[in-house]
Scaffold this motif. Structure first.
Motif, PDB file in Angstrom:
ATOM      1  N   LEU C   8       0.749  -1.089   0.067  1.00  0.00           N
ATOM      2  CA  LEU C   8      -0.011   0.061   0.139  1.00  0.00           C
ATOM      3  C   LEU C   8       0.929   1.222   0.162  1.00  0.00           C
ATOM      4  O   LEU C   8       0.941   2.236  -0.684  1.00  0.00           O
ATOM      5  CB  LEU C   8      -0.917  -0.211   1.099  1.00  0.00           C
ATOM      6  N   ILE C   9       1.906   1.372   0.920  1.00  0.00           N
ATOM      7  CA  ILE C   9       2.791   2.558   1.048  1.00  0.00           C
ATOM      8  C   ILE C   9       3.563   2.724  -0.524  1.00  0.00           C
ATOM      9  O   ILE C   9       3.546   3.754  -0.793  1.00  0.00           O
ATOM     10  CB  ILE C   9       3.756   2.145   2.035  1.00  0.00           C
ATOM     11  N   SER C  10       3.966   1.514  -0.887  1.00  0.00           N
ATOM     12  CA  SER C  10       4.652   1.391  -2.096  1.00  0.00           C
ATOM     13  C   SER C  10       3.860   2.111  -3.463  1.00  0.00           C
ATOM     14  O   SER C  10       4.334   2.960  -4.077  1.00  0.00           O
ATOM     15  CB  SER C  10       5.323   0.107  -2.595  1.00  0.00           C
ATOM     16  N   ILE C  11       2.427   1.782  -3.363  1.00  0.00           N
ATOM     17  CA  ILE C  11       1.626   2.138  -4.455  1.00  0.00           C
ATOM     18  C   ILE C  11       1.262   3.697  -4.255  1.00  0.00           C
ATOM     19  O   ILE C  11       1.144   4.362  -5.103  1.00  0.00           O
ATOM     20  CB  ILE C  11       0.174   1.445  -4.460  1.00  0.00           C
ATOM     21  N   THR C  12       1.302   3.920  -2.834  1.00  0.00           N
ATOM     22  CA  THR C  12       1.013   5.372  -2.498  1.00  0.00           C
ATOM     23  C   THR C  12       2.151   6.276  -3.050  1.00  0.00           C
ATOM     24  O   THR C  12       1.834   7.439  -3.761  1.00  0.00           O
ATOM     25  CB  THR C  12       0.958   5.571  -1.032  1.00  0.00           C
ATOM     26  N   LEU C  13       3.416   5.740  -2.981  1.00  0.00           N
ATOM     27  CA  LEU C  13       4.546   6.595  -3.438  1.00  0.00           C
ATOM     28  C   LEU C  13       4.475   6.657  -5.115  1.00  0.00           C
ATOM     29  O   LEU C  13       4.619   7.879  -5.548  1.00  0.00           O
ATOM     30  CB  LEU C  13       5.894   5.827  -3.246  1.00  0.00           C
ATOM     31  N   GLN C  14       3.840   5.567  -5.629  1.00  0.00           N
ATOM     32  CA  GLN C  14       3.891   5.552  -7.032  1.00  0.00           C
ATOM     33  C   GLN C  14       2.636   6.570  -7.599  1.00  0.00           C
ATOM     34  O   GLN C  14       3.071   7.509  -8.512  1.00  0.00           O
ATOM     35  CB  GLN C  14       3.553   4.079  -7.591  1.00  0.00           C
ATOM     36  N   THR C  15       1.502   6.661  -6.806  1.00  0.00           N
ATOM     37  CA  THR C  15       0.448   7.107  -7.488  1.00  0.00           C
ATOM     38  C   THR C  15       0.763   8.657  -6.952  1.00  0.00           C
ATOM     39  O   THR C  15       0.239   9.605  -7.551  1.00  0.00           O
ATOM     40  CB  THR C  15      -0.860   6.756  -6.876  1.00  0.00           C
ATOM     41  N   SER C  16       1.472   8.941  -6.004  1.00  0.00           N
ATOM     42  CA  SER C  16       1.678  10.260  -5.469  1.00  0.00           C
ATOM     43  C   SER C  16       2.781  10.975  -6.542  1.00  0.00           C
ATOM     44  O   SER C  16       2.643  12.137  -6.739  1.00  0.00           O
ATOM     45  CB  SER C  16       2.405  10.359  -4.256  1.00  0.00           C
ATOM     46  N   ALA C  17       3.706  10.301  -7.039  1.00  0.00           N
ATOM     47  CA  ALA C  17       4.652  10.905  -7.907  1.00  0.00           C
ATOM     48  C   ALA C  17       4.390  11.884  -9.030  1.00  0.00           C
ATOM     49  O   ALA C  17       4.775  12.938  -8.954  1.00  0.00           O
ATOM     50  CB  ALA C  17       5.655   9.661  -8.603  1.00  0.00           C
ATOM     51  N   PRO C  18       3.352  11.408  -9.822  1.00  0.00           N
ATOM     52  CA  PRO C  18       2.803  12.595 -10.849  1.00  0.00           C
ATOM     53  C   PRO C  18       2.141  13.648 -10.074  1.00  0.00           C
ATOM     54  O   PRO C  18       2.439  14.700 -10.491  1.00  0.00           O
ATOM     55  CB  PRO C  18       1.798  11.708 -11.743  1.00  0.00           C
ATOM     56  N   LEU C  19       1.248  13.442  -9.063  1.00  0.00           N
ATOM     57  CA  LEU C  19       0.740  14.335  -8.417  1.00  0.00           C
ATOM     58  C   LEU C  19       1.760  15.619  -7.812  1.00  0.00           C
ATOM     59  O   LEU C  19       1.722  16.562  -8.016  1.00  0.00           O
ATOM     60  CB  LEU C  19      -0.131  13.836  -7.273  1.00  0.00           C
ATOM     61  N   LEU C  20       2.780  14.818  -7.280  1.00  0.00           N
ATOM     62  CA  LEU C  20       3.720  15.609  -6.472  1.00  0.00           C
ATOM     63  C   LEU C  20       4.757  16.291  -7.459  1.00  0.00           C
ATOM     64  O   LEU C  20       4.834  17.664  -7.466  1.00  0.00           O
ATOM     65  CB  LEU C  20       4.697  14.751  -5.811  1.00  0.00           C
ATOM     66  N   GLY C 209       4.590  11.920 -18.051  1.00  0.00           N
ATOM     67  CA  GLY C 209       5.600  10.697 -18.732  1.00  0.00           C
ATOM     68  C   GLY C 209       5.280   9.287 -17.871  1.00  0.00           C
ATOM     69  O   GLY C 209       5.301   8.271 -18.297  1.00  0.00           O
ATOM     70  N   THR C 210       5.077   9.694 -16.437  1.00  0.00           N
ATOM     71  CA  THR C 210       4.839   8.410 -15.461  1.00  0.00           C
ATOM     72  C   THR C 210       3.775   7.635 -15.900  1.00  0.00           C
ATOM     73  O   THR C 210       3.988   6.459 -15.585  1.00  0.00           O
ATOM     74  CB  THR C 210       4.463   9.219 -13.961  1.00  0.00           C
ATOM     75  N   PHE C 211       2.691   8.385 -16.492  1.00  0.00           N
ATOM     76  CA  PHE C 211       1.318   7.354 -16.713  1.00  0.00           C
ATOM     77  C   PHE C 211       1.699   6.367 -17.863  1.00  0.00           C
ATOM     78  O   PHE C 211       1.619   5.218 -17.620  1.00  0.00           O
ATOM     79  CB  PHE C 211       0.410   8.374 -17.210  1.00  0.00           C
ATOM     80  N   CYS C 212       2.717   6.904 -18.976  1.00  0.00           N
ATOM     81  CA  CYS C 212       2.647   5.995 -20.107  1.00  0.00           C
ATOM     82  C   CYS C 212       4.011   5.181 -20.110  1.00  0.00           C
ATOM     83  O   CYS C 212       4.125   4.297 -20.823  1.00  0.00           O
ATOM     84  CB  CYS C 212       2.575   6.785 -21.407  1.00  0.00           C
ATOM     85  N   LEU C 213       4.936   5.741 -19.156  1.00  0.00           N
ATOM     86  CA  LEU C 213       6.153   4.845 -19.142  1.00  0.00           C
ATOM     87  C   LEU C 213       6.454   4.251 -18.099  1.00  0.00           C
ATOM     88  O   LEU C 213       7.388   3.243 -17.967  1.00  0.00           O
ATOM     89  CB  LEU C 213       7.247   6.065 -19.294  1.00  0.00           C
ATOM     90  N   SER C 214       5.587   4.215 -16.958  1.00  0.00           N
ATOM     91  CA  SER C 214       5.867   3.621 -15.696  1.00  0.00           C
ATOM     92  C   SER C 214       4.506   2.886 -15.169  1.00  0.00           C
ATOM     93  O   SER C 214       4.454   1.801 -14.650  1.00  0.00           O
ATOM     94  CB  SER C 214       6.512   4.257 -14.722  1.00  0.00           C
ATOM     95  N   MET C 215       3.360   3.345 -15.331  1.00  0.00           N
ATOM     96  CA  MET C 215       2.228   2.838 -14.975  1.00  0.00           C
ATOM     97  C   MET C 215       1.370   1.905 -15.887  1.00  0.00           C
ATOM     98  O   MET C 215       1.204   0.578 -15.460  1.00  0.00           O
ATOM     99  CB  MET C 215       1.346   4.079 -14.447  1.00  0.00           C
ATOM    100  N   PHE C 216       1.279   2.657 -16.980  1.00  0.00           N
ATOM    101  CA  PHE C 216       0.461   1.916 -18.159  1.00  0.00           C
ATOM    102  C   PHE C 216       1.317   1.865 -19.219  1.00  0.00           C
ATOM    103  O   PHE C 216       2.099   2.724 -19.564  1.00  0.00           O
ATOM    104  CB  PHE C 216      -0.874   2.396 -18.527  1.00  0.00           C
ATOM    105  N   ASN C 217       1.054   0.646 -20.116  1.00  0.00           N
ATOM    106  CA  ASN C 217       2.063   0.745 -21.466  1.00  0.00           C
ATOM    107  C   ASN C 217       1.091   1.169 -22.397  1.00  0.00           C
ATOM    108  O   ASN C 217       1.611   0.914 -23.666  1.00  0.00           O
ATOM    109  CB  ASN C 217       2.709  -0.609 -21.379  1.00  0.00           C
ATOM    110  N   VAL C 218       0.026   1.836 -22.463  1.00  0.00           N
ATOM    111  CA  VAL C 218      -0.805   2.319 -23.485  1.00  0.00           C
ATOM    112  C   VAL C 218      -1.019   3.813 -23.291  1.00  0.00           C
ATOM    113  O   VAL C 218      -0.717   4.294 -22.202  1.00  0.00           O
ATOM    114  CB  VAL C 218      -2.043   1.429 -23.731  1.00  0.00           C
TER     115      VAL C 218
END
Lengths: 345, 516, 310
Positions: C8-20, C209-218
């Protein structure tokens, strides 16, 4: 026609011309003759009586939305949440219609509930704007995601029609359906309501009433409005709520006139198209009615054009983006030109 | 007219402006062929009335306004000052009438902001060293880490001068610097100026006070209506001659006859009791103020801007909630009532900021004319507007108040300042107001428009309207008011009846100095 | 259970990154007095250019670079509208958002034929930081992330230093408080604002970039899903301070992570229903946070106001 309306017309025409010029460049790059493309767009929108009716069908919801937006834009409240307000209004109207079943009152009550739904949904950002000073652009936009996803959920699970595979509601009762005026077409009563009832009413409110006057003063100079005894916060609140109500109404008319069910695809971004139309129509109801037919024609016509010339579908969104950009830019160009002409008295 | 400088001085000319002309978009000619030289190490006063074009000239030299014509020479070289940075680089330091300090930043940060030193990192300690060095010269002992908004006015000004000195300016331009200082501070301030002069700085002192100009400057240039009238040395002139030069030929305004009736026979229209009002930042701006306004009188409120007048007016007009106290209009407490209610009660208001608060620039003259009455008959029946009667009414106002406009549909942004003022006056007086609150009603107006406004006020007075006149222009107050209240630091210092008027006493009180 | 919480914490960091990233960029621009509501569109363009470049070059680093360039280009265009043409900042932002949307839809279909679904074969993989990533529990959470998370975390002290400790930051803050005074003090207001916008373009582009290069591949035009507007809300809630912004981004990132996390926990017939309903959670949290915390927010005094030199 007075000079400010004339400038508005110039502005709209200038932005349309510039948009077509830029679009032409990309069409040429994409190996397409732009004149041919525009010809197909025109044919696709107005080629025969049925296509003309389809264009009007398309223009109806976006006309109603943009009339509402004109009210909020007039006092510089930038409601970009019409999309979500439409979904809530349409959903509430549909639920009401289904719950009431066949009766004489089904349509009017469901219709009113759709207005109330849109209005209530808009009243949250309206409260945040007028009482807490929180930018309505942020809140209205974020609330679109709540409402659309929520409605999607309702239609996928609790309110899903048992008869179909898709996420959609049950069919609304026949008494809630807007009658077709010309047989074998989709020319429904909602189109007439939009153009011959809602349009004149909004025009009257904006141009002839003290409320319309207040909207204008608040939009142009809220400080002066306050000094003149106008309750600025109340006007801001009302403007946003009214535009929400109209967006909700647009949604329900779409259900009652075309879809007969609530679907998560009921609006392909009409709430955003409404913004383009309100700005292109210079917040003037007459201008808006022309702009909504114009945009509807582009939407319908370009799908014909895409098919005929093998062009990608997204050109409509591109054109809309360019249009709003050039409405802004032409504003600047004409402001620059007219400033040079004017002599202070 | 060329400046009168003996040619052998010319090597010493640090700043020379030639043929400066500036016409504002509203048609006001602010500077007309202004030519002026400033010598090394001199204090050069530019003397003139409000609106003579002094501040425009300052702004042109400072690079804030582009002139329509004219040239500027610094140290004999022709320069083009198209933005303030250039001026700073050329060693021109300006202390504007309205301070240019960012209130939320500290003293050091404000000064660091305008310094031209290079480097990416913000080195405040280096700036501080320099500040401390120079602050001795100004006898300024404050914590330089204080936010500017927390400093009193006098200190803010010193910070401004400090800033200019830190910029290594050798040409100092001070726009009305003494208007915010007490007489004791003025003395000290002049000592500082003489000090700077000895260090080789040239100082341009913009002022409208003849005495000051005579006492401190080496040369005095008089400006009137955008033109340079004459340059003199203090030795070859005197107070009287300068005053005449400033004012020009006498205007033939009618002498005003006052009927000093006893207030007891008049009705009290407005009575303010122990009113306390807080300002924007929560500070008490109006302190225990009480007064009454009678029908048929003009009650003047004198004071330097920023002493609570703004907050008082906002409380009276229903735009700001008072902390405590009562405001009684015709026997009714109107505290916490909305502007709409007060307008209905007969309160008219001419705001100081005419463009920002008086009119909607982008709306038509007709629409502006009914701004406060659009919900009344015959302009509307509360919900539906009546265009014909609005237009007729606007035509009527145009005629009656001599507003110059081709038709009532014209956008107000196309009117000149004087015409906008006429429109506001016309609107405010059109609904049979019983009380008029006027805030610096003639600031920035030409003689004709000023005269027009004064006549209207006297006419209203004779009709029994009570006028509360808040003005920074003491001459205007002395000319028009039946009584004058002096406001300082949020308090009413003293009340003067017309037969007790003493300009020096009033002026001292405005600065907070107690007099007997 | 611990593993779940770590994830959960790890996902939080990932989802926070683009927002941050986006809100740090927006924070800098708003400090200079410009309200850029067009970062939604700028993020989308960043995602788009990043995706296209990564797709054709098969190089994710070039993808990031293209995201940055796309972000800068669109934000500078916004700057041109509001600084050069002095147009209303809110409407210009609306125009930018709609135009970006139109550009992405249209050009995506020009580049890839109708109906095709291009994807990037490999996403950016987490980069474990040597030694640190081996710390039990914390190491897994903090030091085994994608480059975006590291950039996002580093952006906080960078922005803080820039705003409060540099000469540029001083000019920026002065401009945001009162551009005409700053101008009179010799600050080049336009230049200061353009620089802020370029910095924002970099951060917002990377965020896209985070969306297409690290979260989803489309790529999809709905990929940013109002993250730009959330970022603007975060700036308000964080009181225009990078540290406060960090807190806000974590909160909203957590809301999103939570909705994803709960979705994975629930099994059985209702799971689809619950996870769909949970997708509104981040938006509801944002609105509620604004209701509670947006009230007394006082930003830079001249935020959103037009400025002209005379």
């Amino acid at each position: 026609m007075n000079s400010s309306k004339l400038i508005g017309l110039y502005r709209a025409l200038l932005s349309i011309i510039l948009t077509f010029l830029v679009t032409s460049i990309f069409l040429i790059i994409n190996n397409t003759n732009p004149l041919l493309a525009y010809y197909y767009i025109f044919i696709g929108a107005f080629g025969n009586i049925n296509l003309i009716i389809e264009t009007l069908v398309r223009a109806t919801p976006i006309l109603i939305i943009s009339l509402g937006l004109a009210i909020s834009f007039r006092c510089k409240v930038w409601n970009i949440g019409a999309e979500g307000q439409l979904y809530i209004g349409a959903m509430l109207g549909t639920i009401t219609a289904i719950a009431l079943g066949e009766s004489f009152f089904t349509f009017p009550i469901a219709f009113i509930m759709s207005l109330i739904g849109g209005a209530l949904w808009a009243s949250i950002p309206a409260f945040m704007k007028s009482k807490l000073g929180i930018n309505e652009v942020i809140t209205t936009f974020l609330m679109n995601f709540i409402s659309i996803n929520f409605v999607q959920w309702l239609l996928s699970f609790p309110l899903k029609s048992p008869e179909t595979l898709f996420p959609e509601s049950e069919r609304i009762p026949n008494s809630a359906i807007l009658p077709v005026l010309i047989p074998y077409t989709r020319m429904h009563l909602g189109i007439v309501i939009a153009f011959f009832l809602i349009l004149p009413i909004i025009h009257f409110i904006m141009m002839k009433t003290t409320f319309g006057f207040k909207l204008k003063v608040v939009g142009e100079n809220p400080e002066v409005a306050r000094y003149s005894g106008i309750d600025v916060e109340k006007i801001l609140f009302l403007a946003l709520v009214i535009s929400g109500a109209l967006a909700g109404m647009a949604g329900f008319i779409e259900v009652a006139g075309i879809q007969f069910r609530m679907r998560p695809t009921i609006s392909p971004g009409y709430g955003y198209t409404g913004i383009v139309i309100a700005l292109l129509g210079q917040n003037n109801p007459i201008g808006i009615s022309l702009a909504s037919i114009f945009i509807a024609a582009i939407i319908n016509g370009s799908s014909t054009m895409s098919r005929m010339l093998n062009q990608p579908q997204g050109i409509v969104d591109f054109i809309q983006g360019l249009l709003i950009m050039f409405v802004l830019a032409s504003n600047y160009i004409l402001r620059y030109v007219s400033k040079k002409e004017l002599i202070k008295l | 007219m060329s400046s009168q400088i003996p040619s052998f001085f010319s090597n010493d000319i640090v700043l020379h402006v030639e043929g400066i002309r500036k016409v504002y978009p509203n048609g006001v000619i602010a500077n007309d062929n202004v030519t002026l030289s400033v010598l090394k190490g001199e204090i050069h006063a530019i003397l003139g009335e409000n609106g003579a074009g002094k501040t425009t000239l300052v702004n042109i030299i400072a690079g804030c306004i582009k002139p329509d014509a004219g040239e500027i020479y610094v140290n004999g070289k022709k320069v083009k000052i198209d933005n303030p940075r250039t001026a700073i680089k050329l060693g021109i330091g300006v202390v504007h009438q309205h301070f240019i300090l960012i209130p939320t930043l500290t003293v050091i940060e404000n000064i660091a902001l305008s310094l031209n030193n290079s480097g990416f990192r913000l080195n405040l300690s280096k700036v501080k060293e320099r500040i401390i060095q120079l602050s001795n010269l100004l006898n300024l002992k404050i914590d330089f880490n204080t936010k500017v908004e927390e400093l009193p006015v006098g200190l803010k000004q010193k910070v401004e001068i400090l800033r200019v000195l830190c910029q290594n300016a050798n040409i100092l331009i001070l726009d009305e610097p003494t208007s915010v200082l007490t007489p004791i501070e003025v003395e000290e301030f002049f000592r500082i100026l003489r000090n700077l002069k000895e260090k080789g700085c040239s100082i341009i002192l913009i002022t409208h006070k003849v005495k000051e100009a005579l006492s401190i400057s080496d040369r005095i240039t008089i400006m009137r209506k955008g033109r340079i009238i004459k340059t003199l040395t203090p030795k070859e002139t005197n107070e009287e001659e300068l005053s005449l030069l400033i004012i020009g030929e006498k205007q033939n305004s009618e002498s005003i006859s006052f009927t000093n009736e006893n207030n007891n026979t008049k009705k009290i229209l407005l009575s303010v009791n122990n009113l306390n009002v807080r300002g924007d930042r929560g500070e008490l701006s109006v302190k225990n103020v009480s007064f009454s306004l009678y029908s048929g009188e003009i009650l003047g409120i004198a004071g330097i801007a920023g002493n609570g007048q703004k907050e008082l007016v906002e409380a009276l007009t229903g735009l700001r909630k008072p902390e405590s106290g009562t405001i009684i209009i015709m026997d009714e407490n109107v505290v916490n009532k909305k502007p709409k209610f007060l307008i209905k009660k007969g309160m008219a208001y001419i705001p100081e900021d005419r463009i920002g608060r008086g009119v909607v620039l982008t709306m038509s003259l007709a629409e502006n004319a009914i701004l406060k009455r659009f919900e009344e008959s015959p302009f509307s029946n509360k919900t539906i507007m009546n265009k014909n009667s609005i237009m007729n009414y606007a035509h009527e106002l145009i005629k009656k108040f001599g507003i110059i406009a081709p038709n009532p549909n014209i956008e107000v942004s196309n009117l000149s300042g004087g015409n906008i003022q006429r429109l506001i006056v016309a609107r405010e007086l059109s609904y049979n107001a019983k009380i008029l609150i006027a805030e610096n009603p003639t600031a920035g107006l030409d003689v004709r428009a000023t005269d027009f406004t004064h006549r209207i006020f006297l006419d209203l007075k004779s009709k029994g309207v009570g006028i509360l006149l808040i003005s920074a222009d003491l001459d205007e107050l002395l000319k028009l008011s039946d009584r004058i209240l002096v406001m300082y630091n949020g308090k009413i210092m003293k009340e003067f009846n017309r037969n007790e008027y003493d300009i020096y006493k009033i002026a001292k009180l405005m600065l907070g100095i107690e007099v007997n | 259970m611990i593993e779940l919480i770590i994830s959960l914490i790890s996902i939080t960091l990932q989802t926070s990154a683009p927002l941050l990233l986006a809100s740090i960029g927006e924070c800098i621009v708003e400090r200079g007095g410009i309200l850029n509501l067009g970062i939604e569109g700028a993020m989308l363009i960043g995602a788009f250019t990043g995706f296209i470049s990564a797709y054709f070059t098969k190089n994710l680093l070039i993808g990031i670079l293209a995201s940055i360039i796309g972000g800068i280009a669109i934000v500078l265009f916004f700057g041109f509208l509001v600084i050069e043409m002095n147009l209303d900042q809110v409407i210009s932002a609306l125009a930018i958002n709609l135009l970006s949307y139109g550009i992405c839809i249209y050009f995506f279909r020009i580049i890839f034929s109708q109906g095709s679904l291009p994807y990037i074969s490999e996403l950016l993989s987490p980069i474990p930081i040597p030694i640190l990533s081996e710390i039990p529990i914390i190491g897994m959470i903090l030091f085994n992330q994608t480059i975006f998370v590291y950039i996002a975390l580093i952006s906080i002290p960078i922005a803080y230093y820039l705003i409060f400790k540099t000469r540029y930051g001083l000019s920026l803050r002065a401009t945001g408080e009162n551009p005409s005074i700053a101008y009179r003090l010799g600050v080049n207001v336009s230049k200061v604002r353009y620089i802020a916008l370029i910095i924002e373009g970099i951060f917002v582009g990377i965020a896209g970039g985070t969306f297409c290069l690290s979260m989803f591949n489309v790529f999809d035009v709905r990929i940013t899903a109002a993250k730009g507007f959330m970022a603007v809300s975060i700036v308000i809630l964080g009181r225009w301070n990078p540290i406060g912004v960090f807190g806000g981004a974590l909160l909203f990132g957590f809301a999103e992570a939570l909705s994803l996390w709960i979705g994975t926990l629930i099994i059985g017939p209702i799971s689809a229903s619950i996870s769909q309903l949970l997708s509104i959670l981040p938006y509801v949290v944002t609105i509620i946070a604004l209701l509670i915390g947006g009230r007394k927010a006082k930003g830079p005094a001249s935020l959103g106001a037009p400025f002209s030199r005379e």
